[in-house]
Motif scaffolding. Structure first.
Motif, short mmCIF file in Angstrom:
data_model
loop_
_atom_site.label_atom_id
_atom_site.label_comp_id
_atom_site.label_asym_id
_atom_site.label_seq_id
_atom_site.Cartn_x
_atom_site.Cartn_y
_atom_site.Cartn_z
N ARG A 60 -17.89 -46.10 -28.87
CA ARG A 60 -16.66 -47.42 -29.76
C ARG A 60 -18.23 -48.10 -30.00
NH1 ARG A 60 -14.02 -45.59 -25.38
NH2 ARG A 60 -12.07 -44.70 -26.28
N ASP A 85 -16.52 -39.83 -29.01
CA ASP A 85 -14.88 -40.35 -28.89
C ASP A 85 -13.84 -40.27 -30.41
OD1 ASP A 85 -12.80 -42.04 -27.99
OD2 ASP A 85 -14.28 -41.98 -25.99
N GLN A 113 -13.63 -42.57 -32.55
CA GLN A 113 -14.62 -44.15 -33.10
C GLN A 113 -15.90 -43.04 -33.87
OE1 GLN A 113 -13.48 -44.31 -30.16
NE2 GLN A 113 -11.58 -45.62 -30.55
N SER A 132 -17.85 -46.75 -35.74
CA SER A 132 -17.47 -47.32 -35.11
C SER A 132 -16.43 -48.27 -34.30
CB SER A 132 -19.00 -48.65 -34.38
OG SER A 132 -19.00 -49.50 -35.42
N VAL A 133 -15.89 -48.85 -34.01
CA VAL A 133 -14.74 -50.04 -33.65
C VAL A 133 -15.11 -51.10 -34.59
CG1 VAL A 133 -13.53 -51.53 -31.68
CG2 VAL A 133 -13.81 -49.50 -31.00
N THR A 155 -8.85 -49.35 -31.92
CA THR A 155 -9.54 -49.07 -30.01
C THR A 155 -8.13 -48.15 -28.69
OG1 THR A 155 -8.38 -51.52 -29.55
CG2 THR A 155 -10.63 -51.24 -30.01
N TRP A 170 -17.35 -49.98 -20.24
CA TRP A 170 -17.17 -49.33 -22.06
C TRP A 170 -16.83 -50.11 -22.95
CZ3 TRP A 170 -15.80 -44.09 -22.35
CH2 TRP A 170 -15.29 -43.44 -21.37
N GLU A 172 -15.54 -50.86 -25.92
CA GLU A 172 -14.77 -51.35 -27.25
C GLU A 172 -14.64 -52.83 -27.75
OE1 GLU A 172 -11.74 -48.57 -24.69
OE2 GLU A 172 -13.40 -49.98 -24.53
#
Length: 527
Positions: free
Chosen positions: A181, A210, A212, A232-233, A292, A462, A464
């Motif tokens: 993320r 993932d 992202q 990425s996020v 997300t 995680w 995010e």
């Protein structure tokens, strides 16, 4: 991944400066009483004359593989703050700190140790180097907090007298870091590894792929990082070369942590799908994703290229992973039919076995067949449906081993309270007392899972809403210490005793420059 909700609340960055941290008293911190450490030792017998480390102290090590390296770690921990030379020398002596292997000490297992402190010195005994390393972490915590400083401090450096005999409760004591993320560099991950090692964590689960971002180089599919690793996020990404990944694995191994890489399948795959159009059902690559949401992406069960892709990735990641485990994800595949999910997960597990590893997967894999020797990682909550928990229990009864990561207890990215700027809250608000108030041995007792089927505990983090080490630390500490104790310490120890030891750890975290959350549930030492 493994969240069950997609809303990101309070996703504003937090700036952490020294003013955010709790400060130690201006006077030198008192020496910790024997046993005032985290995680709590198995057996503590205080008494006798304390030992004081001085400029004449030597670290004496057995001439056995791995022991010299532990001695070097101890010297590196102590030299900056004490200002002492602390030579690491082979053999035994009348005083100093001695590190000794005893192959006959079967009661200590692979990771246990015995620490004996007298007026003459400190003797650390273990059956394996890992036990000596864990004993060194206890020795650090028995010294004043200022020993963690990176500049010379006044001391004295006194270890309480007595004996600690300590063996872990579970063989699996893990922490997971999501580098997908938001990407974290090799040096950033190394910092987290050092923090984990202090609390006797022995597994680092790296969530490498993932929607992202794809964070690990795969030679046979180079666009995975060239394209899939670019985001990425909310921003740009990054990835590890194979040499960088090997460097991380080696660094962790030197601190007696195994790295378990995760390649998430069949969902959470948008970064891969955006990198290679042929992996998509219509042959059209989707846009890269920086949001997300979860559950929207999936590999195609009816395309041969899917299985070529999976096998190539698993083969290459297995080749650079010295440990015996590889995590294949398996959760939140909401856009995958049950039939397709079973087909993909079966092929993935076959591939893992073919390339010499054993499977770890999130607990949704129990909806299909789990490979022999498989480990199942549970991330549900106290409110998870009974049918889902029964499904997990059935897999365990059939031979799978269980790793516990209940999201409303062990997830380090859950908000502490409703006003906390970082983190998510889909599993509830998790203050430090709640993170401690559960027993892994009885967590699945109602479903008939015996205590011995529990392999251990893992605390996932995680990212995010997290993009800096300071933000990671605010979410991880002090709750990571709860997970460490649940994985190591025997029995269901009361909150009151943990609280006392947590107060002491606050000063140590400050001395280490770790940005922790000063939870109102803890009566922290005065600034």
């Amino acid at each position: 991944m493994a969240r069950g909700s997609t809303s990101v609340e309070g996703n504003q960055p937090v700036s952490v400066s020294r003013t955010n941290l709790r400060s130690p008293d201006s006077d030198p911190a008192p020496v910790s009483a024997l046993g005032n450490v985290v995680p709590a030792p198995s057996s503590v017998r205080p008494g006798g004359t304390p030992y004081t480390i001085t400029s004449a102290t030597a670290i004496r090590v057995d001439d056995a593989p791995g022991v010299r390296a532990v001695g070097d770690h101890l010297a590196a921990y102590l030299r900056p703050s004490t200002g002492y030379p602390l030579p690491v020398t082979p053999g035994s002596g009348a005083d100093g700190v001695q590190l000794r292997l005893d192959p006959a000490a079967g009661e200590l297992g692979d990771e246990g140790y015995r620490l004996e402190s007298t007026g003459d010195g400190v003797l650390l005994t273990a059956r394996e180097p890992a036990g000596l390393f864990h004993g060194v972490q206890t020795l650090r915590q028995l010294l004043p907090h200022a020993v963690e400083a990176d500049s010379e401090q006044p001391g004295p450096w006194t270890v309480p007298g007595g004996t600690i005999t300590d063996v872990p409760r579970y063989p699996y004591r893990g922490a997971m870091l999501d580098v997908s993320r938001h990407f974290f560099t090799v040096e950033q991950v190394k910092r987290y590894v050092d923090q984990l090692a202090l609390y006797k964590i022995n597994k680092l689960h790296l969530h490498l792929t993932d929607d992202q971002g794809w964070r690990i180089a795969v030679d046979s599919w180079p666009q995975l990082t060239a394209v899939g690793g670019s985001t990425s996020v909310g921003g740009t990404g990054g990835f590890y070369t194979k040499d960088q990944f090997r460097e991380l694995v080696e660094y962790a191994a030197e601190r007696h942590l195994d790295v378990i890489p995760e390649i998430d399948l069949p969902g959470h795959t948008n970064a891969a799908l955006a990198s290679y159009a042929e992996l998509n059902p219509d042959g059209q690559a989707p846009e890269l994703y920086t949001g997300t949401e979860v559950g929207f992406s999936s590999l195609c069960a009816d395309k041969p290229v899917t299985y070529e892709f999976m096998d190539d990735v698993i083969r290459e990641i297995a080749a650079i992973t010295p440990g015996d485990r590889l995590h294949i994800g398996g959760d939140e595949a909401d856009n995958t039919s049950a039939e397709d999910y079973a087909a993909i997960m079966a092929k993935a597990q076959e591939s893992v076995a073919r390339h010499g590893k054993e499977v770890v997967a999130w607990h949704q894999v129990t909806g299909t067949a789990v490979a022999d020797g498989g480990w199942v990682q549970y991330w549900g909550t106290d409110e998870t449906k009974k049918e889902e928990r029964e499904q997990v229990a059935a897999a365990v009864r059939a031979g799978a081993r269980l790793i516990l990561s209940p999201a409303d207890r062990a997830y380090l990215d859950m908000k502490y309270d409703g006003e906390f700027a970082l983190g998510l809250s889909w599993a509830g608000l998790v203050e430090v007392d709640r993170s401690y108030d559960w027993d892994p041995a009885t967590y699945f007792a109602e479903e008939g899972v015996p205590a011995e089927a529990v392999l251990g505990v893992e605390a996932p983090l995680w990212t995010e809403t997290l993009s800096t080490n300071a933000e990671l630390e605010l979410m991880a500490f002090p709750r990571l210490l709860s997970a460490a104790e649940k994985g190591w310490s025997r029995g269901d120890l009361p909150w009151e005793g943990f609280h006392e030891r947590l107060v002491d750890q606050g000063r140590r975290l400050t001395a280490l420059g770790i940005a922790y959350h000063p939870s109102p549930k803890v009566e922290w030492a005065a600034e």
